[in-house]
Design an enzyme around this catalytic site. Sequence first.
Site, PDB file in Angstrom:
ATOM      1  N   ILE A  50       0.853  -1.173  -0.647  1.00 36.02           N
ATOM      2  CA  ILE A  50       0.256   0.334   0.068  1.00 36.02           C
ATOM      3  C   ILE A  50       1.003   0.963   0.243  1.00 36.02           C
ATOM      4  CG2 ILE A  50      -0.591  -0.042   2.545  1.00 36.02           C
ATOM      5  CD1 ILE A  50      -3.325   1.249   2.121  1.00 36.02           C
ATOM      6  N   SER A  51       1.102   2.144  -0.713  1.00 30.38           N
ATOM      7  CA  SER A  51       1.461   2.695  -1.216  1.00 30.38           C
ATOM      8  C   SER A  51       1.822   4.010  -0.154  1.00 30.38           C
ATOM      9  CB  SER A  51       1.412   3.847  -1.854  1.00 30.38           C
ATOM     10  OG  SER A  51       1.576   3.402  -3.797  1.00 30.38           O
TER      11      SER A  51
END
Length: 200
Positions: A50-51
């Site tokens: 997840i960025s």
Amino acid sequence: MVERLRAGGIDDPRVLCAMRALPRELFVPVGLASAAYQDEPLDIGHGQTISAPIIVALSTAALGARDDAHVLEIGTGSGYGAAVLARCHRSVVTIERHAELAERAWASLAMAGCHNVEVRTGDGSLGAPDRAPFDGIVVTAMADTEPPPALLDQLAPGAAMICPVGHGQEGILVRYRDGCAEELAEVVFVPLVSGLPARR
């Protein structure tokens, strides 16, 4: 988190409002919930992440798309980026090559009340030609040298694509619009992979 985003130069009120409202812990593995709001990528399995919040915010704001925009995301991952896009735009199509991640993302999006997102499992480098043209495209994996041509072909006139470009996992986040490329920031992303993973 939102104050950190402001300090980092994010001033799009839609993006800030979306990220303030969305419970980011819904989109990370249970064991990482306490780290959900840290400004760093988190492992979500299958070699994906997840960025970091700042990258999600920058990518969404850089689209410059209107509220009624129809947007494509390549690389659903946890679903958090799609959720932010969904809060800012009319509709979102998001494509994930790992079926398990796509299913998890769909469930997280439903729990977050994001019902204007279509989650697909498939080869993101091909885009979604049946739903094109798009008023914006966000790619969440590192393209080697340039974005896939199929994605550029699916942009509406005047629309922007945000895509990291580089070698390996390090490169530059670039905005492509009307044949022009604008460098936005140095970034680290997992590589953009064509095709689907082999079945076990």
